[in-house]
Design a protein around this motif. Structure first.
Motif, PDB file in Angstrom:
ATOM      1  N   ARG A   3     -21.755 -20.521  11.511  1.00 48.38           N
ATOM      2  CA  ARG A   3     -22.896 -19.863  10.857  1.00 48.38           C
ATOM      3  C   ARG A   3     -22.461 -18.848   9.812  1.00 48.38           C
ATOM      4  NH1 ARG A   3     -27.559 -18.875  15.382  1.00 48.38           N
ATOM      5  NH2 ARG A   3     -27.986 -21.067  15.812  1.00 48.38           N
ATOM      6  N   GLU A  53     -26.135 -17.847   9.170  1.00 45.11           N
ATOM      7  CA  GLU A  53     -26.630 -16.822  10.101  1.00 45.11           C
ATOM      8  C   GLU A  53     -27.694 -15.952   9.448  1.00 45.11           C
ATOM      9  OE1 GLU A  53     -27.281 -14.685  13.530  1.00 45.11           O
ATOM     10  OE2 GLU A  53     -26.207 -16.568  13.278  1.00 45.11           O
ATOM     11  N   VAL A  56     -30.918 -17.799   9.491  1.00 41.72           N
ATOM     12  CA  VAL A  56     -31.508 -17.759  10.841  1.00 41.72           C
ATOM     13  C   VAL A  56     -32.192 -16.415  11.074  1.00 41.72           C
ATOM     14  CG1 VAL A  56     -30.994 -17.781  13.321  1.00 41.72           C
ATOM     15  CG2 VAL A  56     -29.906 -19.456  11.806  1.00 41.72           C
ATOM     16  N   ALA A  60     -36.127 -15.741  11.767  1.00 37.55           N
ATOM     17  CA  ALA A  60     -36.507 -15.111  13.036  1.00 37.55           C
ATOM     18  C   ALA A  60     -37.331 -13.847  12.781  1.00 37.55           C
ATOM     19  CB  ALA A  60     -35.268 -14.796  13.863  1.00 37.55           C
ATOM     20  N   ASP A  67     -39.113 -18.517  19.308  1.00 37.35           N
ATOM     21  CA  ASP A  67     -37.848 -18.370  20.032  1.00 37.35           C
ATOM     22  C   ASP A  67     -36.694 -18.389  19.025  1.00 37.35           C
ATOM     23  OD1 ASP A  67     -35.426 -18.914  21.396  1.00 37.35           O
ATOM     24  OD2 ASP A  67     -36.511 -19.870  23.036  1.00 37.35           O
ATOM     25  N   ALA A  68     -35.921 -17.304  18.969  1.00 38.77           N
ATOM     26  CA  ALA A  68     -34.820 -17.194  18.010  1.00 38.77           C
ATOM     27  C   ALA A  68     -33.777 -18.291  18.220  1.00 38.77           C
ATOM     28  CB  ALA A  68     -34.174 -15.821  18.105  1.00 38.77           C
ATOM     29  N   ASP A  69     -33.534 -18.685  19.466  1.00 37.23           N
ATOM     30  CA  ASP A  69     -32.572 -19.754  19.737  1.00 37.23           C
ATOM     31  C   ASP A  69     -33.070 -21.080  19.172  1.00 37.23           C
ATOM     32  OD1 ASP A  69     -30.787 -18.051  21.013  1.00 37.23           O
ATOM     33  OD2 ASP A  69     -31.596 -18.479  23.005  1.00 37.23           O
ATOM     34  N   GLU A  70     -34.364 -21.304  19.265  1.00 31.65           N
ATOM     35  CA  GLU A  70     -34.946 -22.537  18.728  1.00 31.65           C
ATOM     36  C   GLU A  70     -34.855 -22.548  17.202  1.00 31.65           C
ATOM     37  OE1 GLU A  70     -39.263 -24.687  18.659  1.00 31.65           O
ATOM     38  OE2 GLU A  70     -38.647 -23.742  20.542  1.00 31.65           O
ATOM     39  N   GLY A  72     -32.607 -20.997  15.445  1.00 31.86           N
ATOM     40  CA  GLY A  72     -31.193 -21.235  15.159  1.00 31.86           C
ATOM     41  C   GLY A  72     -30.818 -22.697  15.294  1.00 31.86           C
ATOM     42  N   ALA A  73     -31.331 -23.352  16.316  1.00 31.97           N
ATOM     43  CA  ALA A  73     -31.040 -24.775  16.518  1.00 31.97           C
ATOM     44  C   ALA A  73     -31.638 -25.610  15.389  1.00 31.97           C
ATOM     45  CB  ALA A  73     -31.584 -25.235  17.868  1.00 31.97           C
ATOM     46  N   ASP A  74     -32.837 -25.258  14.940  1.00 32.01           N
ATOM     47  CA  ASP A  74     -33.462 -25.973  13.821  1.00 32.01           C
ATOM     48  C   ASP A  74     -32.642 -25.814  12.540  1.00 32.01           C
ATOM     49  OD1 ASP A  74     -35.536 -26.826  15.435  1.00 32.01           O
ATOM     50  OD2 ASP A  74     -37.003 -25.395  14.632  1.00 32.01           O
ATOM     51  N   ASP A  76     -29.422 -25.023  12.318  1.00 33.15           N
ATOM     52  CA  ASP A  76     -28.157 -25.736  12.506  1.00 33.15           C
ATOM     53  C   ASP A  76     -28.337 -27.233  12.297  1.00 33.15           C
ATOM     54  OD1 ASP A  76     -26.846 -23.341  13.095  1.00 33.15           O
ATOM     55  OD2 ASP A  76     -26.964 -23.635  15.267  1.00 33.15           O
TER      56      ASP A  76
END
Length: 91
Positions: A3, A53, A56, A60, A67-70, A72-74, A76
């Motif tokens: 990232r 990063e 992301v 966010a 969801d910040a993890d979601e 980030g996954a999108d 990525d």
């Protein structure tokens, strides 16, 4: 993909809003790709200065109830696909 890398659109590729498509598109010598809404939001943040990063974090901050993890996954996932399709290069 790290990232910390900074994505840039490859030379000959142009990201823009296309009113006729009512969507962001990626234009390139062989044609055009119509991007979905989330890909368009990511594409708007690709400026050759922001890291993955930073993209992301910006998304966010805009979508605080997501969801910040979601997110980030999108991001990525988009970066991986765009890299495989040779839309992006990375510094």
């Amino acid at each position: 993909m790290s990232r910390e890398r900074i994505p840039q659109w490859r030379p000959g590729y142009r990201f823009q809003w296309e009113p006729a498509q009512d969507a962001f598109v990626l234009l390139y010598p062989e044609g055009m790709v119509r991007l979905n809404e989330s890909a368009g939001m990511i594409g708007e943040l690709i400026d050759g200065k922001r890291s993955i990063e930073a993209i992301v974090v910006a998304l966010a901050a805009e979508f605080t109830d997501a969801d910040a993890d979601e997110i980030g996954a999108d991001v990525d996932g988009f970066m991986q696909v765009a890299h495989e399709k040779h839309w992006l290069r990375f510094d």
